[in-house]
Motif scaffolding. Sequence first.
Motif, PDB file in Angstrom:
ATOM      1  N   GLU B  38       0.610  -1.176   0.040  1.00  0.00           N
ATOM      2  CA  GLU B  38      -0.076  -0.138  -0.070  1.00  0.00           C
ATOM      3  C   GLU B  38       1.078   1.250  -0.011  1.00  0.00           C
ATOM      4  OE1 GLU B  38      -3.240   0.080   3.057  1.00  0.00           O
ATOM      5  OE2 GLU B  38      -3.350   2.401   2.834  1.00  0.00           O
ATOM      6  N   PHE B  39       1.998   1.235   0.795  1.00  0.00           N
ATOM      7  CA  PHE B  39       3.038   2.509   0.923  1.00  0.00           C
ATOM      8  C   PHE B  39       3.442   2.684  -0.563  1.00  0.00           C
ATOM      9  CE2 PHE B  39       7.203   3.953   1.229  1.00  0.00           C
ATOM     10  CZ  PHE B  39       7.283   5.094   1.757  1.00  0.00           C
ATOM     11  N   LYS B  40       3.956   1.481  -1.235  1.00  0.00           N
ATOM     12  CA  LYS B  40       4.637   1.637  -2.620  1.00  0.00           C
ATOM     13  C   LYS B  40       3.785   2.246  -3.558  1.00  0.00           C
ATOM     14  CE  LYS B  40       7.206  -2.529  -1.951  1.00  0.00           C
ATOM     15  NZ  LYS B  40       7.710  -3.740  -2.520  1.00  0.00           N
ATOM     16  N   ARG B  41       2.435   1.809  -3.475  1.00  0.00           N
ATOM     17  CA  ARG B  41       1.343   2.348  -4.509  1.00  0.00           C
ATOM     18  C   ARG B  41       1.235   3.758  -4.397  1.00  0.00           C
ATOM     19  NH1 ARG B  41      -1.610  -2.669  -3.401  1.00  0.00           N
ATOM     20  NH2 ARG B  41      -2.658  -1.451  -1.643  1.00  0.00           N
ATOM     21  N   ASP B  42       1.078   4.298  -2.989  1.00  0.00           N
ATOM     22  CA  ASP B  42       1.020   5.808  -2.961  1.00  0.00           C
ATOM     23  C   ASP B  42       1.850   6.347  -1.603  1.00  0.00           C
ATOM     24  OD1 ASP B  42       0.203   8.444  -2.792  1.00  0.00           O
ATOM     25  OD2 ASP B  42      -1.773   7.761  -3.582  1.00  0.00           O
ATOM     26  N   GLU B  43       2.890   6.635  -1.773  1.00  0.00           N
ATOM     27  CA  GLU B  43       3.665   6.879  -0.624  1.00  0.00           C
ATOM     28  C   GLU B  43       3.033   8.185   0.195  1.00  0.00           C
ATOM     29  OE1 GLU B  43       7.833   7.410  -0.862  1.00  0.00           O
ATOM     30  OE2 GLU B  43       7.993   5.624  -2.116  1.00  0.00           O
ATOM     31  N   ASP B  44       2.455   9.146  -0.479  1.00  0.00           N
ATOM     32  CA  ASP B  44       2.166  10.332   0.159  1.00  0.00           C
ATOM     33  C   ASP B  44       0.775  10.084   0.886  1.00  0.00           C
ATOM     34  OD1 ASP B  44       3.750  12.483  -0.105  1.00  0.00           O
ATOM     35  OD2 ASP B  44       2.310  13.708  -1.276  1.00  0.00           O
ATOM     36  N   ALA B  45      -0.090   9.270   0.115  1.00  0.00           N
ATOM     37  CA  ALA B  45      -1.298   9.017   0.755  1.00  0.00           C
ATOM     38  C   ALA B  45      -1.020   8.057   1.976  1.00  0.00           C
ATOM     39  CB  ALA B  45      -2.270   8.080  -0.158  1.00  0.00           C
ATOM     40  N   TYR B  46      -0.159   7.206   2.161  1.00  0.00           N
ATOM     41  CA  TYR B  46       0.227   6.432   3.126  1.00  0.00           C
ATOM     42  C   TYR B  46       0.514   7.221   4.454  1.00  0.00           C
ATOM     43  CZ  TYR B  46       0.962   2.048   5.489  1.00  0.00           C
ATOM     44  OH  TYR B  46       0.772   0.784   6.461  1.00  0.00           O
ATOM     45  N   CYS B  47       1.600   8.145   4.054  1.00  0.00           N
ATOM     46  CA  CYS B  47       2.021   9.076   5.099  1.00  0.00           C
ATOM     47  C   CYS B  47       1.142   9.930   5.604  1.00  0.00           C
ATOM     48  CB  CYS B  47       3.253  10.226   4.328  1.00  0.00           C
ATOM     49  SG  CYS B  47       4.719   9.391   4.028  1.00  0.00           S
ATOM     50  N   THR B  48       0.069  10.389   4.801  1.00  0.00           N
ATOM     51  CA  THR B  48      -1.289  11.154   5.321  1.00  0.00           C
ATOM     52  C   THR B  48      -2.046  10.188   6.357  1.00  0.00           C
ATOM     53  OG1 THR B  48      -1.139  12.290   3.407  1.00  0.00           O
ATOM     54  CG2 THR B  48      -3.097  12.458   4.746  1.00  0.00           C
ATOM     55  N   LYS B  49      -1.974   9.033   5.905  1.00  0.00           N
ATOM     56  CA  LYS B  49      -2.919   7.865   6.858  1.00  0.00           C
ATOM     57  C   LYS B  49      -2.329   7.883   8.119  1.00  0.00           C
ATOM     58  CE  LYS B  49      -4.126   3.031   6.545  1.00  0.00           C
ATOM     59  NZ  LYS B  49      -4.258   1.917   5.600  1.00  0.00           N
ATOM     60  N   TYR B  50      -0.852   7.840   8.238  1.00  0.00           N
ATOM     61  CA  TYR B  50      -0.395   7.805   9.499  1.00  0.00           C
ATOM     62  C   TYR B  50       0.079   9.175  10.194  1.00  0.00           C
ATOM     63  CZ  TYR B  50      -0.278   2.842   9.658  1.00  0.00           C
ATOM     64  OH  TYR B  50      -0.485   1.498   9.704  1.00  0.00           O
ATOM     65  N   GLY B  51      -0.330  10.286   9.588  1.00  0.00           N
ATOM     66  CA  GLY B  51      -0.363  11.406  10.118  1.00  0.00           C
ATOM     67  C   GLY B  51       1.037  11.948  10.287  1.00  0.00           C
ATOM     68  N   LEU B  52       1.977  11.769   9.444  1.00  0.00           N
ATOM     69  CA  LEU B  52       3.204  12.330   9.419  1.00  0.00           C
ATOM     70  C   LEU B  52       3.306  13.852   9.424  1.00  0.00           C
ATOM     71  CD1 LEU B  52       3.838   9.225   9.159  1.00  0.00           C
ATOM     72  CD2 LEU B  52       5.839   9.902   7.783  1.00  0.00           C
ATOM     73  N   ASN B  53       4.376  14.471  10.021  1.00  0.00           N
ATOM     74  CA  ASN B  53       4.537  15.936   9.975  1.00  0.00           C
ATOM     75  C   ASN B  53       5.213  16.276   8.781  1.00  0.00           C
ATOM     76  OD1 ASN B  53       7.014  15.637  10.958  1.00  0.00           O
ATOM     77  ND2 ASN B  53       6.616  16.206  13.090  1.00  0.00           N
ATOM     78  N   ASP B  54       5.302  17.475   8.188  1.00  0.00           N
ATOM     79  CA  ASP B  54       6.053  18.029   7.084  1.00  0.00           C
ATOM     80  C   ASP B  54       7.528  17.270   7.129  1.00  0.00           C
ATOM     81  OD1 ASP B  54       3.767  18.997   6.138  1.00  0.00           O
ATOM     82  OD2 ASP B  54       4.188  21.150   6.601  1.00  0.00           O
ATOM     83  N   GLU B  55       8.410  17.679   8.297  1.00  0.00           N
ATOM     84  CA  GLU B  55       9.688  17.265   8.445  1.00  0.00           C
ATOM     85  C   GLU B  55       9.786  15.563   8.107  1.00  0.00           C
ATOM     86  OE1 GLU B  55      10.986  17.723  12.467  1.00  0.00           O
ATOM     87  OE2 GLU B  55      13.056  17.129  12.121  1.00  0.00           O
ATOM     88  N   GLN B  56       8.784  15.050   8.713  1.00  0.00           N
ATOM     89  CA  GLN B  56       8.883  13.475   8.484  1.00  0.00           C
ATOM     90  C   GLN B  56       8.505  12.993   7.278  1.00  0.00           C
ATOM     91  OE1 GLN B  56       6.021  12.519  11.701  1.00  0.00           O
ATOM     92  NE2 GLN B  56       7.414  12.451  13.188  1.00  0.00           N
ATOM     93  N   ARG B  57       7.483  13.560   6.443  1.00  0.00           N
ATOM     94  CA  ARG B  57       7.249  13.185   5.180  1.00  0.00           C
ATOM     95  C   ARG B  57       8.451  13.727   4.098  1.00  0.00           C
ATOM     96  NH1 ARG B  57       1.059  13.736   4.715  1.00  0.00           N
ATOM     97  NH2 ARG B  57       1.205  13.640   2.412  1.00  0.00           N
ATOM     98  N   ALA B  58       9.098  14.841   4.603  1.00  0.00           N
ATOM     99  CA  ALA B  58      10.350  15.294   3.682  1.00  0.00           C
ATOM    100  C   ALA B  58      11.452  14.117   3.762  1.00  0.00           C
ATOM    101  CB  ALA B  58      10.785  16.584   4.096  1.00  0.00           C
ATOM    102  N   ALA B  59      11.558  13.826   5.001  1.00  0.00           N
ATOM    103  CA  ALA B  59      12.608  12.722   5.470  1.00  0.00           C
ATOM    104  C   ALA B  59      12.461  11.401   4.714  1.00  0.00           C
ATOM    105  CB  ALA B  59      12.905  12.593   6.785  1.00  0.00           C
TER     106      ALA B  59
END
Lengths: 288, 113
Positions: B38-59
Amino acid sequence: MAQIVGAIATSHIPAIGKAIAENKQNDPYWKPFFDGYGPALSWLKQARPDVVVMIYNDHGLNFFLDKMPTFAVGAAAQYRSEDEGWGLPVLNSFPGDAALSWHIIEHLVADEFDITSCQDMAVDHGFAVPMNLLFPNAGGKWPVTTVPVSINTVQHPLPTPLRCWKLGRAIGRAIESYPKDLRVVVFGTGGLSHQLDGTRAGFINKKFDLYCLDTIVRDPEALTKLSVIDLVREAGAQGVEFLNWITMRGALLGNVSQIHRNYHIPISNTAGATLVLENRTAAQSQAA
Amino acid sequence: MQHHDIPGTIVYDGAEAQKGYALNAMCYSFNAAANREEFKRDEDAYCTKYGLNDEQRAAIRERNVLKLLAAGGNVYYLAKFAGILNLNVQDLGAQQTGMSVEAFKEKLAAAGR
């Protein structure tokens, strides 16, 4: 009565499990490490254990940061090997001995160790790799029952070396008060020095490891004077897994002698080590 | 934070664990193959699902280990992210120390001599 016949300390990194899966035991990189297991297997064969009490740490399979027990003891009929996310083969489940587990849990709590009991538990490479290393011919039919004891080495504050030593003592007393005639071997897994994270990644400290290997045999209580920060400094951020070894050593209440040891750098990012200790009661020592 | 003076080393304590909770929760989910897919299909959506902040998403986007650590990542959970990328701990060590993988392996071997 149950009797602790000895202990084995061993590295447990996932790369070992991968090397086993790929039959790389005689590969020049791996041979100096795997050669260290011959004498351990010979000793284990004559020790004829019924039970392995496995002192290890979970690395994010069974426990997450939502609930992080300092000390957890398995109390299940079996323990699952599971996918850890990087392709290690999933092994057959490990049989438990729930009656012995509950005996140990009752004794530990009476001894003021307020542990977490787990009736449902997946065990990761910290448990599975040592089983795979030390029962290489099991073919998935493990010849022993197991009791997992998981120590938090993931999220500080970690228990101190002194606390782990005392936990080991209490585990030893609990096992030796079990009325069933069982031969028990304690495994302590992980280490030795290594650090995976930060700009000090790749840190290995041979001098400190050799001190630990000597001292854990002949003067283990000296190790209880170390702080957790001392361990981080000298053994690396993940070298704190040596807490599992200290706990294992604490469980040996009799006369302890070294049967075998091996030490090799590097296996993956770590100093690899194996240590086999025999534990004899005073009466056995006299008879021998 | 427990006081220490060990260079280049993280003592992963409660402050770190609070800061990195969402990032680590996402990485912990990678134990399951379906979640890795699921992560590989859409990384951004997966990061959103887990509530990552901007710093974490960028990393995560940059595959930058030191930034993942700075954002509260714990190495044991991050290792599951590394598994998705087929990176081993020598690759991670080389990236963090600014060395080539070969030089990092040589550094490990040298510790034994």
